[in-house]
Scaffold this motif. Structure first.
Motif, short mmCIF file in Angstrom:
data_model
loop_
_atom_site.label_atom_id
_atom_site.label_comp_id
_atom_site.label_asym_id
_atom_site.label_seq_id
_atom_site.Cartn_x
_atom_site.Cartn_y
_atom_site.Cartn_z
N ILE A 68 37.07 45.44 46.04
CA ILE A 68 35.79 45.28 45.34
C ILE A 68 34.69 44.90 46.32
N LEU B 31 33.37 49.80 32.61
CA LEU B 31 33.36 50.53 33.88
C LEU B 31 33.78 51.99 33.67
N GLU C 192 30.91 44.61 36.72
CA GLU C 192 31.28 44.51 38.13
C GLU C 192 31.42 43.06 38.58
#
Length: 440
Positions: free
Chosen positions: A213, A181, A194
């Motif tokens: 998230i 990330l 993710e």
């Protein structure tokens, strides 16, 4: 059409020998039944190495026999797990996952019966890891490799492996996710990062992280409902109500994929013209820099497997070793019949961590040494037998080694020099062995 009669009452009247003959005759005509019975016979005595051997001989061209054999292996794994077997089944379960994945990667399609068996294999591997947890760092490394560098399957659910991973393993996965990330690249690796980041938040029970998230995702009903469920499960009811009131129903299109890098295209043309270790390494370097290695690697290895099927297995195996993938190298070595020298080299590297898998290779080497019929070969054969004894012990199949040694000694009992070398190696011989009159 009238229903078929139930034959079970009649079958119960037959004696065991008659039933065994009938079943054996049917197994000779039905490959799936035969594979299933072979695996049952092998694992009845805890001989997990026999299941590995059967995987080695599996047909790999995507036909019904291969699918049937994999199904039989999975049935055996499930039966032993359900029975609470004390054997360490994780290595066999993981090998089955990797084996199916490689066949699917070669076929370029993960749908259908074999794809379903892959999902089942992952589930059984998770159960095997929970029963006898492997090294959490190695398990975490495998998950990271499968997710970030694999062909896109299998998809791992961290919740299934959370117990086996423990705090240390989950931390290693989180580090890998954070690194991807932080690199801020688009494409497959970011999508995987993710997804794993969300799973980590769920497994670790970090409600604030999980809500953050989910809130950053494109607004959809299913996402909003999940936020509500997470908050309610945490006892934060007022926040759950507020999120429910703000739920949105529209979706957003994913961002467009970047165009391939020129350097990657150039290196790919070089590899296609001359597929070998050197051009593969150059392609890997360019594709990794462009964030395109997953797809490029899949296609390049498919080409090398085609060559391996035509007798060029050693090149594929060396490429996989160079690529830092010893497990895939081992499977390719066995599947495509690499040279005996290379197979033995890999077995020596793999024996410490995967004793059951390497036993068949060392047995073949012992046979080859004995066939030379010279003193030095007999001495080396005895050393290999001593190694095999240790491998069987670590694989928890010591009784199998005893039976194997008894059969080997009985076959070669007239080779006095061989028997002497075995004794010199401090390997206990069966009591029935007697010294022959004439040396060979």
């Amino acid at each position: 059409m009238s229903p078929l009669p139930d034959l079970r009452p009649y079958l119960r009247t037959l004696d065991a020998e008659t039933l065994a003959d009938l079943l054996h005759a049917q197994a000779e005509r039905d490959p799936e039944l035969r594979h299933s019975l072979e695996l049952r016979a092998a694992t009845q005595s805890g001989d997990v190495s026999e299941a590995h051997r059967l995987l080695d001989t599996a047909v790999t061209d995507g036909n019904v026999e291969y699918t049937a054999k994999i199904g039989a292996v999975l049935d055996t794994l499930q039966r032993m797990l359900d029975a609470g077997s004390r054997a360490d089944l994780a290595p066999l379960a993981r090998r089955t996952v990797d084996d199916i994945s490689e066949v699917l990667e070669q076929a370029g399609d993960h749908t259908g019966d074999l794809g379903e068996r892959l999902d089942r294999a992952v589930e059984l591997y998770a159960r095997a890891c929970a029963a006898r947890p492997p090294d959490p760092e190695k398990l975490a490394a495998w998950i990271v490799e499968v997710e970030f560098d694999g062909p896109g399957w299998p998809v791992i659910d961290l919740a299934d492996f959370a117990t086996a991973l423990g705090e240390r393993g989950l931390k290693l996965i989180k580090t890998a996710v954070d690194d991807v990330l932080a690199a801020n690249v688009a494409g497959h690796r970011r999508e995987v990062a993710e997804r794993l980041r969300e799973q980590l938040a769920e497994v670790l029970g970090d409600v604030d992280e999980l809500v953050a998230i989910l809130s950053a995702k494109p607004p959809r009903v299913d996402v909003s409902l999940k936020i509500v469920r997470v908050l309610r499960a945490a006892g934060r009811h007022s926040e759950a109500i507020a999120h429910a009131a703000r739920a949105l129903t529209h979706d957003k299109q994913p961002p467009p994929q970047p165009e391939p890098e020129d350097e990657t295209s150039r290196r790919r043309k070089e590899f296609d013209a001359r597929p070998d270790r050197e051009t593969f390494a150059a392609l890997r370097e360019a594709a990794q820099a462009a964030g395109k290695w997953t797809a490029q690697r899949r296609d390049a290895l498919a080409r090398l497997r085609e060559l391996a099927a035509d007798g060029g297995a050693d090149e594929l195996v060396r490429v996989l070793l160079d690529d830092g993938r010893p497990d895939e190298a081992w499977r390719a070595c066995v599947r495509f019949e690499a040279s005996p020298e290379l197979k033995l080299e890999l077995a020596e590297l793999r024996a410490a961590e995967h004793p059951a898998e390497t036993i068949p290779v060392f047995r073949e080497h012992v046979d080859e040494l004995i066939e030379r019929k010279d003193p030095q070969a007999y001495q080396e054969a005895a050393r290999r037998l001593k190694l095999l004894r240790g491998l069987h012990k670590r694989a928890e199949t010591a009784d199998e080694f005893t039976a194997y040694l008894a059969a080997l000694v009985e076959t070669h009992r007239r080779k006095t020099r061989l028997i002497t070398e075995i004794r010199t190696a401090r390997i206990a011989l069966p009591k029935a062995v007697t010294s022959p009159r004439a040396p060979r």
